[in-house]
Design a protein around this motif. Structure first.
Motif, PDB file in Angstrom:
ATOM      1  N   GLY A 111     -23.780 -51.328 -27.196  1.00 44.07           N
ATOM      2  CA  GLY A 111     -24.666 -52.353 -26.670  1.00 44.07           C
ATOM      3  C   GLY A 111     -24.198 -53.024 -25.400  1.00 44.07           C
ATOM      4  N   LEU A 112     -23.075 -52.607 -24.827  1.00 43.21           N
ATOM      5  CA  LEU A 112     -22.605 -53.199 -23.583  1.00 43.21           C
ATOM      6  C   LEU A 112     -23.322 -52.565 -22.401  1.00 43.21           C
ATOM      7  N   GLN A 113     -23.540 -53.388 -21.380  1.00 42.00           N
ATOM      8  CA  GLN A 113     -24.144 -52.885 -20.138  1.00 42.00           C
ATOM      9  C   GLN A 113     -23.022 -52.485 -19.179  1.00 42.00           C
ATOM     10  N   VAL A 114     -22.735 -51.221 -19.138  1.00 41.89           N
ATOM     11  CA  VAL A 114     -21.593 -50.730 -18.361  1.00 41.89           C
ATOM     12  C   VAL A 114     -22.098 -49.753 -17.317  1.00 41.89           C
ATOM     13  N   ILE A 115     -21.632 -49.952 -16.072  1.00 40.94           N
ATOM     14  CA  ILE A 115     -21.961 -49.052 -14.973  1.00 40.94           C
ATOM     15  C   ILE A 115     -20.657 -48.495 -14.417  1.00 40.94           C
ATOM     16  N   LEU A 116     -20.492 -47.185 -14.464  1.00 44.43           N
ATOM     17  CA  LEU A 116     -19.275 -46.531 -13.965  1.00 44.43           C
ATOM     18  C   LEU A 116     -19.579 -45.863 -12.631  1.00 44.43           C
ATOM     19  N   THR A 117     -18.827 -46.236 -11.614  1.00 48.83           N
ATOM     20  CA  THR A 117     -18.989 -45.655 -10.277  1.00 48.83           C
ATOM     21  C   THR A 117     -17.653 -45.068  -9.852  1.00 48.83           C
ATOM     22  N   THR A 118     -17.668 -43.813  -9.454  1.00 39.91           N
ATOM     23  CA  THR A 118     -16.424 -43.169  -9.024  1.00 39.91           C
ATOM     24  C   THR A 118     -16.666 -42.372  -7.745  1.00 39.91           C
ATOM     25  N   THR A 119     -15.724 -42.453  -6.846  1.00 36.52           N
ATOM     26  CA  THR A 119     -15.769 -41.671  -5.604  1.00 36.52           C
ATOM     27  C   THR A 119     -14.633 -40.653  -5.559  1.00 36.52           C
ATOM     28  N   LEU A 120     -14.023 -40.437  -6.682  1.00 35.24           N
ATOM     29  CA  LEU A 120     -12.890 -39.524  -6.729  1.00 35.24           C
ATOM     30  C   LEU A 120     -13.351 -38.084  -6.618  1.00 35.24           C
ATOM     31  N   ILE A 177     -17.587 -50.830 -13.327  1.00 36.16           N
ATOM     32  CA  ILE A 177     -16.276 -50.171 -13.237  1.00 36.16           C
ATOM     33  C   ILE A 177     -16.307 -49.247 -12.031  1.00 36.16           C
ATOM     34  N   THR A 178     -15.302 -49.392 -11.160  1.00 33.95           N
ATOM     35  CA  THR A 178     -15.241 -48.596  -9.939  1.00 33.95           C
ATOM     36  C   THR A 178     -13.886 -47.900  -9.869  1.00 33.95           C
ATOM     37  N   LEU A 179     -13.939 -46.598  -9.622  1.00 33.64           N
ATOM     38  CA  LEU A 179     -12.737 -45.792  -9.416  1.00 33.64           C
ATOM     39  C   LEU A 179     -12.813 -45.172  -8.029  1.00 33.64           C
ATOM     40  N   GLU A 180     -11.798 -45.404  -7.218  1.00 37.63           N
ATOM     41  CA  GLU A 180     -11.796 -44.851  -5.870  1.00 37.63           C
ATOM     42  C   GLU A 180     -10.367 -44.613  -5.410  1.00 37.63           C
ATOM     43  N   GLY A 181     -10.238 -43.695  -4.451  1.00 37.48           N
ATOM     44  CA  GLY A 181      -8.919 -43.375  -3.917  1.00 37.48           C
ATOM     45  C   GLY A 181      -8.782 -41.890  -3.674  1.00 37.48           C
ATOM     46  N   ALA A 182      -7.594 -41.495  -3.209  1.00 40.53           N
ATOM     47  CA  ALA A 182      -7.332 -40.094  -2.895  1.00 40.53           C
ATOM     48  C   ALA A 182      -5.836 -39.852  -2.972  1.00 40.53           C
ATOM     49  N   ALA A 183      -5.445 -38.596  -3.128  1.00 38.96           N
ATOM     50  CA  ALA A 183      -4.032 -38.232  -3.177  1.00 38.96           C
ATOM     51  C   ALA A 183      -3.342 -38.603  -1.866  1.00 38.96           C
ATOM     52  N   GLY A 184      -2.122 -39.063  -1.952  1.00 45.17           N
ATOM     53  CA  GLY A 184      -1.380 -39.518  -0.787  1.00 45.17           C
ATOM     54  C   GLY A 184      -1.640 -40.961  -0.455  1.00 45.17           C
ATOM     55  N   SER A 185      -2.547 -41.613  -1.189  1.00 45.59           N
ATOM     56  CA  SER A 185      -2.862 -43.020  -0.939  1.00 45.59           C
ATOM     57  C   SER A 185      -2.701 -43.792  -2.253  1.00 45.59           C
ATOM     58  N   GLN A 186      -3.787 -44.370  -2.736  1.00 45.57           N
ATOM     59  CA  GLN A 186      -3.756 -45.149  -3.956  1.00 45.57           C
ATOM     60  C   GLN A 186      -4.979 -44.855  -4.797  1.00 45.57           C
ATOM     61  N   LEU A 187      -4.826 -45.087  -6.096  1.00 45.58           N
ATOM     62  CA  LEU A 187      -5.961 -45.085  -7.008  1.00 45.58           C
ATOM     63  C   LEU A 187      -6.297 -46.542  -7.290  1.00 45.58           C
ATOM     64  N   GLY A 226     -18.483 -64.414 -12.453  1.00 42.32           N
ATOM     65  CA  GLY A 226     -17.818 -63.650 -13.488  1.00 42.32           C
ATOM     66  C   GLY A 226     -16.314 -63.516 -13.295  1.00 42.32           C
ATOM     67  N   TYR A 227     -15.800 -62.353 -13.691  1.00 41.19           N
ATOM     68  CA  TYR A 227     -14.359 -62.111 -13.740  1.00 41.19           C
ATOM     69  C   TYR A 227     -14.067 -60.710 -13.221  1.00 41.19           C
ATOM     70  N   THR A 228     -12.944 -60.571 -12.503  1.00 45.74           N
ATOM     71  CA  THR A 228     -12.594 -59.287 -11.891  1.00 45.74           C
ATOM     72  C   THR A 228     -11.158 -58.916 -12.250  1.00 45.74           C
ATOM     73  N   LEU A 229     -10.995 -57.671 -12.678  1.00 53.60           N
ATOM     74  CA  LEU A 229      -9.679 -57.086 -12.955  1.00 53.60           C
ATOM     75  C   LEU A 229      -9.487 -55.922 -11.984  1.00 53.60           C
ATOM     76  N   THR A 230      -8.439 -56.005 -11.170  1.00 56.15           N
ATOM     77  CA  THR A 230      -8.199 -54.996 -10.139  1.00 56.15           C
ATOM     78  C   THR A 230      -6.777 -54.461 -10.267  1.00 56.15           C
ATOM     79  N   ALA A 231      -6.641 -53.153 -10.111  1.00 58.60           N
ATOM     80  CA  ALA A 231      -5.319 -52.519 -10.151  1.00 58.60           C
ATOM     81  C   ALA A 231      -5.234 -51.472  -9.063  1.00 58.60           C
ATOM     82  N   GLN A 232      -4.068 -51.391  -8.451  1.00 59.67           N
ATOM     83  CA  GLN A 232      -3.789 -50.372  -7.437  1.00 59.67           C
ATOM     84  C   GLN A 232      -2.578 -49.577  -7.899  1.00 59.67           C
ATOM     85  N   LEU A 233      -2.776 -48.271  -8.075  1.00 55.46           N
ATOM     86  CA  LEU A 233      -1.715 -47.392  -8.550  1.00 55.46           C
ATOM     87  C   LEU A 233      -1.370 -46.370  -7.473  1.00 55.46           C
TER      88      LEU A 233
END
Length: 398
Positions: free
Chosen positions: A278-287, A321-331, A380-387
């Protein structure tokens, strides 16, 4: 009986040196008596009465040589030169003060001992012929005897210091080992708590939300109720299976992991399960590439924690939810939820464990990344991580 034996053994360990000094003095006393010329009654009276009394006094005084080293050993060393029976006591006094390894104290006791010994030469008339060898012997014996006693005392003192150092090192090593063991236990407890939170918090949050809907929405159609009940039962079964898996892996000593498939595919399944709940979740990825499994597992935990917190603290909100990045940089992983848009009473969320964001920050830090979480003003609230996403290395063709 055992206490009496232990007390006797303790006294023997402390006073066996006095017994040795008495035996050595007795041997010298008998040797002097065997070679003495008995021409004077005064000499005989001193030999049989005065000489042993001086030795007895010296031996008794040496009982306090450890508490009062210099005040005891100096008088004993000087007095022992007047008594052949006290020779052992005098040498013990020299050895005892030498165990402290203080040159000034040793000199204060040894020099008077040697000088007074020269003045006491000939106090007992022995049956001997005068010769240069006898004179040389009488001159060399006092300093040689004092030197041997001092050398033995210094060696004993050095050994005591070495044993004390080893004992202190052993105690220090034992304390450090206990501290490391306590730290390891604390780290293990934190690891278990973190893994339990990662596995259970997400599913229990979804189950609590679905149960809240059933509890506060009595007018739902029968087929909707049936779907919710089925989801609750299925989620409970999955939570129980994952709990068994985590406990089994923790007993084996290996860290639990995300599902065996690709971490990115596991994120898609995670989002699908949240939508089904029942959650409204939108997943966006550019990977366009697949990150390494270690980075993917951390990303999975980040998304899982973001969904869990949104379900617990922002019921009815939309989750992006957003996933972005590339090899040699960051996720870069971003989980953003809008303000709550529902009745808080419908969200029977479990109490916070305190290990969610704290454990997640530790995971991200170990992976060499950065974690940030904050509320956005009116949005709202934002959780961000850079790997870090290292460039894959290709082995040269062989």
């Amino acid at each position: 009986m055992n206490s009496v034996v232990a007390a006797l053994l303790g006294r023997w360990k402390r006073n066996w040196q006095l017994a040795g000094a008495a035996v050595a003095g007795l041997w010298i006393w008998l040797y002097i008596g065997a070679g003495m010329q008995w021409t004077s009654a005064d000499k005989g009276a001193w030999y049989f009465i005065g000489d042993p009394l001086v030795a007895l006094c010296c031996l008794i005084a040496l009982v306090w040589r450890r508490k009062h080293p210099l005040p005891v050993t100096l008088p004993v060393a000087i007095a022992s030169t007047t008594s052949s029976f006290a020779s052992g006591a005098g040498l013990l006094a020299l050895a005892s003060i030498s165990t402290r390894r203080r040159p000034m104290d040793i000199a204060v006791v040894a020099l008077p001992y040697v000088l007074v010994s020269y003045f006491r030469i000939g106090s007992y008339p022995l049956q001997r012929s005068p010769s240069s060898i006898t004179s040389f012997y009488e001159i060399m014996v006092p300093p040689l005897a004092a030197g041997v006693a001092v050398a033995a005392g210094v060696a004993v003192g050095a050994r005591r210091v070495e044993l004390q150092t080893l004992h202190e090192r052993a105690k220090s090593a034992e304390s450090e080992q206990k501290a490391r063991a306590a730290q390891a236990k604390a780290q293990e407890r934190n690891r278990i708590a973190r893994e339990m939170h990662d596995v259970l918090a997400h599913r229990i949050s979804l189950i609590a939300m679905q149960a809240g809907v059933l509890n506060h929405r009595a007018n739902l159609p029968a087929h909707v109720n049936q779907v919710l009940i089925h989801d609750i039962a299925d989620g409970s079964h999955q939570a129980l299976e994952e709990l068994r898996d985590v406990l089994g892996v923790l007993r084996a000593g290996f860290p639990p992991s995300v599902p065996t498939e690709s971490p990115l595919y596991a994120i898609s399944e995670l989002v699908a399960q949240a939508r089904a709940a029942g959650l409204q979740v939108i997943l966006t990825t550019t990977l366009t590439e697949t990150p390494p499994d270690s980075i993917g597992r951390t990303a999975y935990r980040i998304v899982q924690e973001g969904l869990t917190n949104a379900a617990k603290h922002a019921p009815g909100s939309r989750i992006d939810i957003t996933l972005e990045g590339a090899a040699g940089s960051q996720l870069r992983i971003t989980v953003h939820n809008t303000l709550p848009n529902g009745n808080p009473a419908e969200n029977l969320s479990p109490p916070s464990s305190g290990y969610g964001l704290l454990g997640l920050a530790e995971r991200v830090d170990l992976a060499g990344g950065k974690l940030d979480h904050h509320s956005t003003l009116g949005n709202g609230y934002t959780l961000t991580a850079q790997l870090p996403w290292p460039t894959p290395t290709h082995k040269p063709a062989t």
